[in-house]
Every structure is written in C-alpha cells, then in structure tokens.
Design an enzyme around this catalytic site. Structure first.
Site: not given
Ligand code: LLP
Length: 446
Positions: A302, A373-374, A260, A403, A346
């Site tokens: 993570e 088309c949006e 995150g 992502y 988002y």
């Molecule tokens: N661990 C778990 C259990 C997760 O669900 C996620 C992300 C991560 C780690 C990694 O999160 P990060 O460090 O990448 O923020 N598609 C969205 C983000 C979805 C995140 C889903 N889970 C975007 O483009 O902002």
C-alpha cells in the site's frame, strides 16, 4: 555591472542547478529561470491560479505507478489515498490498474464518485465509525481490514459476506519518526502478534458468519528506508499464517504488507531501493513459506507517498524578507503550516528553489517561514537561496505531492490552496482554491 550581465552566456552556467532526485523527473530551469514541469511554466501557473498552489505532474505519478507494477509483478499495488486523493487522482489510479486504500467514508465517496472498481478498494481505520462501515458495505468495498475486537462484533452484526483481513502489529520497529511508526507494541493500531491477540482475532472473526477472513495485514510505519525491517515483518507474518493454519486449520491466501516506502526530500536523503525490496521480499517469503510448508500468499502493498510525493511541488510567493542580524534571515511566504504542517509535525525538511527570474547571485542560508501566528510555522529551515531573494519572488518547494493537500487546514481562516495538474505543457485545475465564501458557508452565525 555583474559578470553575468557582461557575458550573458555565463548566466546559464552560474544559474543554480536543480537539486537532483527530488523534483518530478524531467523538471528543468529554463534560461529565464522559470521552472518547467511536464512542459508547463510555473510562472504561468502562478499567474493563472495564484499562490500558494499545489502542482501535480500527472505523468510522473503514472510513471511511478507503472514502475511499481513492473518491479513487483503479481503483487497487488494498493495506492494509499490518504497521501492525496481527488477525483482525478482516483481515476488515474483506476486507469493504471492499481487498487485503492481508503480510510473513511469521505475517501470512499471520492472513489465512488468516479466509479472506482469496488473489488479493488480496501477500507482501513483503527476506529471506523458506523457510517464508515455502512458506506463500505453499501458500495460494497472488496476488503475491510479489521483493527480491533470491537470492530469484529460491530462489522459482524452488519455484514453478510464481507471479505476481511486482520491488521497485525508485528513488533517490528520501522525506525522512523515516532508519529508515523506503527509496527511496535505501544500502539493504537492492529492486534499484537506477540500477545496472542492476532491469533485470537482469527478465532473470533472465523466465528462471525457475515465475515470471510482472507488474509493478514501489517504496516510498520511511513518514510521507511530500512528494507530489513519490512522483511522482518514479512517473516513474522508468515509465521503467523502458519500458526493459524496449525491452530485453527485456517488457510489465509492474502498478505498485505502495507506501505511506508521512503522518498527523498533533500538530495542527500536515502532513497528507497525498490528493486532491492522486491528481490529481498520474494526471497524471504519463499524461504519462510518453504520452511512452514505454506503456499506463498498473494501479496499486496500500500504505497502512498512513494507513488505521489515526488510528482508534486508547491509554489509560494515571497511576501517579506526579514534579516535578524547575527541570528538568521527569514523569508516569509504567502502559505505555511496550513498548507504544509509536516515540518511542525515530523520535523520534515524540504528543498526550495527560487524560480521565475534569471538569477546568478551567490546563495546564503535562510529559513523559509509561513504567514501563520506561530513561531513554529516553518516551511524549510536553513536552506540556500540567492542572496538577492526579495518580496514578490516565486519559490518552489519540491516533493510535496504526499500528505500536503490531504493534511491541509484552514488555520487563521486561510483558504486551502488549489491543486493544479500539469501534463503535456498544459495546466488544469483539479481542486479550486478555498474562498472566504467557502469558509463562511459552514459558519451558521448563530
Ligand atoms: N497503509 C496504511 C495502513 C497506512 O496507515 C499508511 C499510512 C499507508 C499504507 C501509506 O503509507 P505511505 O506509503 O504513504 O508511507 N502524514 C504522515 C504520514 C502518515 C502515514 C499514515 N499511514 C507524513 O506526512 O509523513
């Protein structure tokens, strides 16, 4: 004749500078206005691979992996493959000594195809299918993070000696976009700490002879800038470890605090303070563990976005420039929400640069849109681009490593872009462009 044509040296000084902190470190605009990443010229990448194209700076990703490992010694860094996973990326992660978070049999197949060390793989998912669970047990992955009471029974029936963690919803608001906020109660993920479900999950997992409970997990959201919220989640998780020790005599050696960590998409965005996070987290854990007379658990995190987002950019070709007098100017490119749905999902904002030609024109505010088309097919709203931007120009969008490729679709039957790695002045294809033949191949025509 313009001033910079009269005095060529002015060209460099008038040329738009790259916005700081959003491009891969070391990226430069050369005197022709070309964007050079890891020694590779983006005009050449565009000519060779077409547009749109995702470009990934391998060294930038590896540097960030090392930065995390160096700042958090002793912490298991588990790259979240959902951000971007290809065979090459999985290999880089393995070579850098990181672990890997996967959340489907498909992501696991990528890891398996490069022989990713099984013990360093963690499987996630709130609704793992029987296929996901069987693939994980077959490999077998090191740990599975259990997300529901149903899963305890389903996995319990299949597993023999599988290490598992329990995913907990700690009731902490990460203050991020609602769609990626996962720490609060009204939530499909995990077992609630407040309701007692998390403690009950410990009891039920412990009753399953095929499951070996080794720790707890939480992930309060994505694109988090407030370290205090992660710290608060960590404190609550230590309280939970103490509670299950006291209630069930279960001692859990591992704590996974999820990912995150935020990145900058615009130069003014807050950056995640990694060193501050490391210091505050170790202080909070030492204090809470001392208070509860618990040994400090082995920590895992993570990060996905924080490791790979800034290593990636996307190249687009301008197809149309449309002025709507008194309203706005639309700069439409050859990609869009199929290769980047993040603005639509988002409200994400991006930094855009015109590249590939010397340009000293003053800027004006335009909106970069896609070809779909949006009306909501917007890539970058209200960004400054040179006044003379025109069809055929090349645009680069920063910070698209996480992502983008992994969220891409084939909307309007537009094939997904290729992914090209750049390193030491070379470009090589990691994933080729999706062709019309690829798209038609899945359609049986029946
Ligand atoms: N661990 C778990 C259990 C997760 O669900 C996620 C992300 C991560 C780690 C990694 O999160 P990060 O460090 O990448 O923020 N598609 C969205 C983000 C979805 C995140 C889903 N889970 C975007 O483009 O902002």
């Amino acid at each position: 004749m313009t001033l910079d044509q009269l005095i060529p040296s002015l060209r460099t000084s008038l040329r738009a500078k790259l916005a700081p902190g959003v491009w891969p470190a070391g990226t430069a605009l050369d005197s022709d206005g070309d964007l050079v990443i890891a020694g590779a010229r983006m005009t050449e990448v565009a000519a060779r691979f077409g547009t749109p194209t995702y470009v990934l700076d391998e060294a930038a990703f590896r540097r960030q992996c090392r930065q995390y490992a160096a700042t958090l010694p002793g912490v298991e860094i588990c790259y979240a493959g959902k951000a971007l996973l290809t065979r090459a990326v999985a290999r880089w992660v393995a070579e850098e000594g990181l672990s890997l978070d996967v959340c489907s049999a498909g992501e696991l197949a990528v890891a398996r195809s490069v022989g990713f060390p099984a013990g360093r793989i963690v499987l996630h998912g709130n609704a793992k299918t029987p296929e996901d669970l069987k693939a994980a047990l077959r490999y077998p992955v090191g740990r599975i993070v259990i997300d529901s009471f149903d899963e305890i029974d389903q996995l319990g029936m299949l597993a023999h000696d599988q290490q598992v963690l329990i995913r907990v919803t700690p009731g902490v608001d990460g203050h991020t976009h609602r769609a990626i906020s996962t720490g609060v109660e009204d939530q499909k993920f995990g077992f609630s700490l407040a309701s007692g479900a998390a403690a009950e999950a410990v009891r039920r997992v412990s009753a399953q002879p095929g499951l070996r409970l080794v720790g707890m997990h939480c992930h309060i959201g994505s694109q988090l800038t407030r370290i205090g919220m992660i710290e608060e989640a960590a404190r609550r998780m230590i309280g939970l470890l103490a509670l299950v020790r006291d209630r069930y005599g279960v001692r859990l050696p591992q704590l996974n605090l999820g990912g995150g960590h935020a990145v900058r998409y615009l130069p003014g965005d807050d950056e995640f303070d990694l060193a501050g996070y490391a210091a505050r987290l170790s202080g909070a854990l030492a204090y809470e563990c001392g208070r509860h007379r618990l040994p400090v658990p082995r920590l895992a995190i993570e990060p996905g976005r924080a490791l790979i987002a800034r290593a990636g950019i996307t190249l687009y070709r301008v197809v149309v420039v449309k002025d709507v007098p008194g309203v706005r100017t639309f700069v439409a490119v050859d990609g869009g929400m199929s290769d980047n749905p993040r603005p639509a999902l988002y409200g994400a904002r991006y930094t855009v640069a015109l590249i590939g030609r010397p340009c000293s024109a003053a800027t004006r505010t335009v909106t970069v849109v896609g070809r779909h088309c949006e009306a909501g097919d917007i890539l970058a709203q209200d960004v400054p681009l040179p006044r003379d931007v025109h069809a055929g120009d090349l645009l680069a969008v920063a910070c698209t490593g996480a992502y983008h490729q992994s969220l891409a679709s084939t909307y309007n039957m537009v094939g997904r872009p290729p992914l090209v790695a750049v390193a030491d002045g070379d470009a090589r294809l990691l994933v080729r462009r999706e062709t019309e033949e690829d798209l038609l191949a899945r359609d049986t025509g029946m």
